[in-house]
Motif scaffolding. Structure first.
Motif, PDB file in Angstrom:
ATOM      1  N   MET A   1       0.854  -1.190   0.000  1.00  0.00           N
ATOM      2  CA  MET A   1       0.000   0.000   0.000  1.00  0.00           C
ATOM      3  C   MET A   1       0.889   1.239   0.000  1.00  0.00           C
ATOM      4  N   THR A   2       0.528   2.230  -0.791  1.00  0.00           N
ATOM      5  CA  THR A   2       1.304   3.467  -0.856  1.00  0.00           C
ATOM      6  C   THR A   2       1.128   4.275   0.417  1.00  0.00           C
ATOM      7  N   ALA A   3       2.227   4.781   0.984  1.00  0.00           N
ATOM      8  CA  ALA A   3       2.163   5.553   2.228  1.00  0.00           C
ATOM      9  C   ALA A   3       1.416   6.850   1.990  1.00  0.00           C
ATOM     10  N   SER A   4       0.636   7.274   2.951  1.00  0.00           N
ATOM     11  CA  SER A   4      -0.096   8.528   2.840  1.00  0.00           C
ATOM     12  C   SER A   4       0.868   9.696   3.032  1.00  0.00           C
ATOM     13  N   PHE A   5       0.426  10.869   2.606  1.00  0.00           N
ATOM     14  CA  PHE A   5       1.269  12.063   2.720  1.00  0.00           C
ATOM     15  C   PHE A   5       1.621  12.339   4.177  1.00  0.00           C
ATOM     16  N   ASN A   6       0.651  12.089   5.082  1.00  0.00           N
ATOM     17  CA  ASN A   6       0.871  12.407   6.487  1.00  0.00           C
ATOM     18  C   ASN A   6       1.908  11.509   7.142  1.00  0.00           C
ATOM     19  N   SER A   7       2.256  10.376   6.495  1.00  0.00           N
ATOM     20  CA  SER A   7       3.230   9.468   7.093  1.00  0.00           C
ATOM     21  C   SER A   7       4.658   9.843   6.725  1.00  0.00           C
ATOM     22  N   MET A   8       4.823  10.889   5.913  1.00  0.00           N
ATOM     23  CA  MET A   8       6.148  11.309   5.485  1.00  0.00           C
ATOM     24  C   MET A   8       6.573  12.564   6.251  1.00  0.00           C
ATOM     25  N   PHE A   9       7.886  12.734   6.421  1.00  0.00           N
ATOM     26  CA  PHE A   9       8.388  13.962   7.032  1.00  0.00           C
ATOM     27  C   PHE A   9       9.701  14.350   6.381  1.00  0.00           C
ATOM     28  N   ASN A  10      10.049  15.638   6.514  1.00  0.00           N
ATOM     29  CA  ASN A  10      11.246  16.172   5.866  1.00  0.00           C
ATOM     30  C   ASN A  10      12.455  16.112   6.792  1.00  0.00           C
ATOM     31  N   ILE A  11      13.598  15.767   6.240  1.00  0.00           N
ATOM     32  CA  ILE A  11      14.873  15.909   6.930  1.00  0.00           C
ATOM     33  C   ILE A  11      15.840  16.614   5.986  1.00  0.00           C
ATOM     34  N   TYR A  12      16.914  17.167   6.562  1.00  0.00           N
ATOM     35  CA  TYR A  12      17.885  17.907   5.770  1.00  0.00           C
ATOM     36  C   TYR A  12      19.266  17.287   5.952  1.00  0.00           C
ATOM     37  N   PHE A  13      20.016  17.234   4.853  1.00  0.00           N
ATOM     38  CA  PHE A  13      21.408  16.805   4.886  1.00  0.00           C
ATOM     39  C   PHE A  13      22.282  17.989   4.504  1.00  0.00           C
ATOM     40  N   PHE A  14      23.340  18.235   5.291  1.00  0.00           N
ATOM     41  CA  PHE A  14      24.399  19.085   4.755  1.00  0.00           C
ATOM     42  C   PHE A  14      25.131  18.251   3.719  1.00  0.00           C
ATOM     43  N   GLN A  15      25.426  18.845   2.575  1.00  0.00           N
ATOM     44  CA  GLN A  15      26.097  18.097   1.524  1.00  0.00           C
ATOM     45  C   GLN A  15      27.416  17.542   2.054  1.00  0.00           C
ATOM     46  N   PRO A  16      27.781  16.306   1.690  1.00  0.00           N
ATOM     47  CA  PRO A  16      28.923  15.622   2.307  1.00  0.00           C
ATOM     48  C   PRO A  16      30.248  16.355   2.213  1.00  0.00           C
ATOM     49  N   ASN A  17      30.442  17.191   1.202  1.00  0.00           N
ATOM     50  CA  ASN A  17      31.735  17.876   1.088  1.00  0.00           C
ATOM     51  C   ASN A  17      31.671  19.325   1.538  1.00  0.00           C
ATOM     52  N   THR A  18      30.635  19.677   2.316  1.00  0.00           N
ATOM     53  CA  THR A  18      30.521  21.052   2.772  1.00  0.00           C
ATOM     54  C   THR A  18      29.668  21.109   4.022  1.00  0.00           C
ATOM     55  N   THR A  19      29.867  22.134   4.829  1.00  0.00           N
ATOM     56  CA  THR A  19      29.000  22.346   5.992  1.00  0.00           C
ATOM     57  C   THR A  19      28.057  23.517   5.743  1.00  0.00           C
ATOM     58  N   MET A  20      27.923  23.931   4.503  1.00  0.00           N
ATOM     59  CA  MET A  20      27.161  25.142   4.232  1.00  0.00           C
ATOM     60  C   MET A  20      25.900  24.904   3.409  1.00  0.00           C
ATOM     61  N   LYS A  21      25.869  23.893   2.550  1.00  0.00           N
ATOM     62  CA  LYS A  21      24.733  23.699   1.647  1.00  0.00           C
ATOM     63  C   LYS A  21      23.893  22.513   2.117  1.00  0.00           C
ATOM     64  N   LYS A  22      22.567  22.749   2.155  1.00  0.00           N
ATOM     65  CA  LYS A  22      21.668  21.714   2.643  1.00  0.00           C
ATOM     66  C   LYS A  22      20.793  21.173   1.520  1.00  0.00           C
ATOM     67  N   THR A  23      20.451  19.897   1.623  1.00  0.00           N
ATOM     68  CA  THR A  23      19.563  19.235   0.680  1.00  0.00           C
ATOM     69  C   THR A  23      18.450  18.574   1.474  1.00  0.00           C
ATOM     70  N   VAL A  24      17.205  18.718   1.007  1.00  0.00           N
ATOM     71  CA  VAL A  24      16.054  18.170   1.714  1.00  0.00           C
ATOM     72  C   VAL A  24      15.679  16.801   1.150  1.00  0.00           C
ATOM     73  N   GLY A  25      15.225  15.903   2.011  1.00  0.00           N
ATOM     74  CA  GLY A  25      14.725  14.599   1.607  1.00  0.00           C
ATOM     75  C   GLY A  25      13.555  14.213   2.489  1.00  0.00           C
ATOM     76  N   GLN A  26      12.876  13.130   2.150  1.00  0.00           N
ATOM     77  CA  GLN A  26      11.721  12.682   2.913  1.00  0.00           C
ATOM     78  C   GLN A  26      11.861  11.232   3.336  1.00  0.00           C
ATOM     79  N   LEU A  27      11.396  10.940   4.545  1.00  0.00           N
ATOM     80  CA  LEU A  27      11.361   9.589   5.073  1.00  0.00           C
ATOM     81  C   LEU A  27       9.962   9.296   5.607  1.00  0.00           C
ATOM     82  N   GLN A  28       9.615   8.016   5.660  1.00  0.00           N
ATOM     83  CA  GLN A  28       8.375   7.622   6.304  1.00  0.00           C
ATOM     84  C   GLN A  28       8.569   7.631   7.816  1.00  0.00           C
ATOM     85  N   GLN A  29       7.480   7.792   8.554  1.00  0.00           N
ATOM     86  CA  GLN A  29       7.553   7.825  10.010  1.00  0.00           C
ATOM     87  C   GLN A  29       8.177   6.556  10.578  1.00  0.00           C
TER      88      GLN A  29
END
Length: 337
Positions: A1-29
């Motif tokens: 079954m496809t996860a509902s929108f409410n089961s997802m949340f955002n997290i941010y990664f600083f790019q691996p070769n820098t401490t200044m640039k962030k990239t957003v991604g989503q994970l299930q609860q």
């Protein structure tokens, strides 16, 4: 079954070769380590960045062990909506992070953010004129003086009167600006750790063996992890915690004894590492209580306890205990032993 929108949340990664640039991604609860691995390698596909096993991750100053699922699960609860993860290269062979860019972002956005804060009529604590002011706990400041005070306090919201620390969330209005300040706070704590370093190319990394000679995965530079200098064969030694060539942590933990100015019959170290912020500083040539020039923490040069705690059993010129030695174990580590 496809996860509902409410089961997802955002997290941010600083790019691996820098401490200044962030990239957003989503994970299930109910995500697993394997889900984090898939997300990371999708966001950062270029080797070595795309290999999760080449990194450890820090969230809220805590190490996430992504090499061991059971260990990872112990701290998985720290990854929540809006969390920022810091990928650190794993150094497996036998200086401070550059925060200029983040600070400049805060400085550039600060006037606009102050403009969004509700003002009250009052007397500016800095120059004394009655005008529209920002209320900061016991004091009021005009906008310009607040900005100057905030920068002078290293972007901390702390009342000069009652010394109370004010939360960013309840003071500033923009979520993105608040998150930038939170990230700055988190990054500023990382250099306290003896197993953390930033290569000259900007890649942050963590040392799992604590040997000096290491190689950056990003730029391939071979260097001493602890003093961050280029590796010189024949002049440096690949030892734990030091390369033996004017190496940073060896210098900080090496001390001479000098007479206590307030009582020359007692000896104290000529320099110490602050037990609060772990910056080094020299003896002030007065009593045994000295204030750290970095964090302003007062502590005893003999027992290393706070001045308040030490003064319960001795005074500024009497012996409280034998001099406590500071070693490499004095410094905190991201990876717990």
């Amino acid at each position: 079954m496809t996860a509902s929108f409410n089961s997802m949340f955002n997290i941010y990664f600083f790019q691996p070769n820098t401490t200044m640039k962030k990239t957003v991604g989503q994970l299930q609860q109910n995500f697993k380590l394997s889900d984090l691995k898939v997300l990371f390698e999708r966001l950062f596909p270029s080797p070595p960045n795309g290999k999760l096993e080449n990194y450890r991750f820090i969230v809220n100053g805590i190490d996430l062990n992504v090499q061991n699922e059971s260990e990872f699960n112990k701290n998985k609860h720290l990854i929540i909506n809006g969390s920022t993860l810091y990928p650190l290269q794993r150094c497996l062979g036998g200086s401070d992070v550059d925060m200029v860019t983040l600070k400049n972002i805060v400085r550039n956005e600060l006037p606009s953010e102050v403009g969004k804060i509700l003002k009250v009529m009052g007397q500016c604590a800095a120059h004394g004129e009655t005008t529209l002011c920002v209320a900061l706990c016991c004091y009021k400041y005009c906008a310009d003086c607040f900005i100057q005070s905030f920068e002078a306090s290293k972007f901390k919201l702390k009342c000069l009167g009652c010394k109370k620390t004010i939360d960013y969330m309840g003071f500033f209005k923009s979520p993105d600006f608040i998150q930038t300040l939170d990230c700055l706070d988190q990054i500023s704590t990382l250099p306290k750790h003896i197993d953390y370093q930033v290569c000259s190319c900007g890649s942050p990394m963590v040392n799992e063996t604590m040997y000096a000679k290491q190689q950056c995965m990003q730029c391939k530079r071979i260097f001493c992890f602890f003093c961050n200098n280029e590796w010189l064969d024949g002049q440096m030694k690949n030892e734990k915690y030091t390369c033996r060539k004017d190496c940073s942590y060896e210098i900080m933990t090496t001390q001479d004894s000098v007479p206590l100015a307030a009582n020359p019959s007692l000896q104290v170290p000529n320099k110490r590492v602050c037990p609060n912020c772990f910056k080094d500083g020299g003896y002030g040539n007065c009593c045994k209580y000295n204030q750290c020039p970095n964090c302003e923490h007062w502590f005893c040069y003999m027992c290393l306890k706070s001045q308040t705690e030490c003064s319960k059993t001795s005074n500024y010129s009497t012996k409280c205990t034998d001099v406590v030695k500071q070693t490499y174990d004095t410094f905190p580590r991201l990876i717990k032993l």
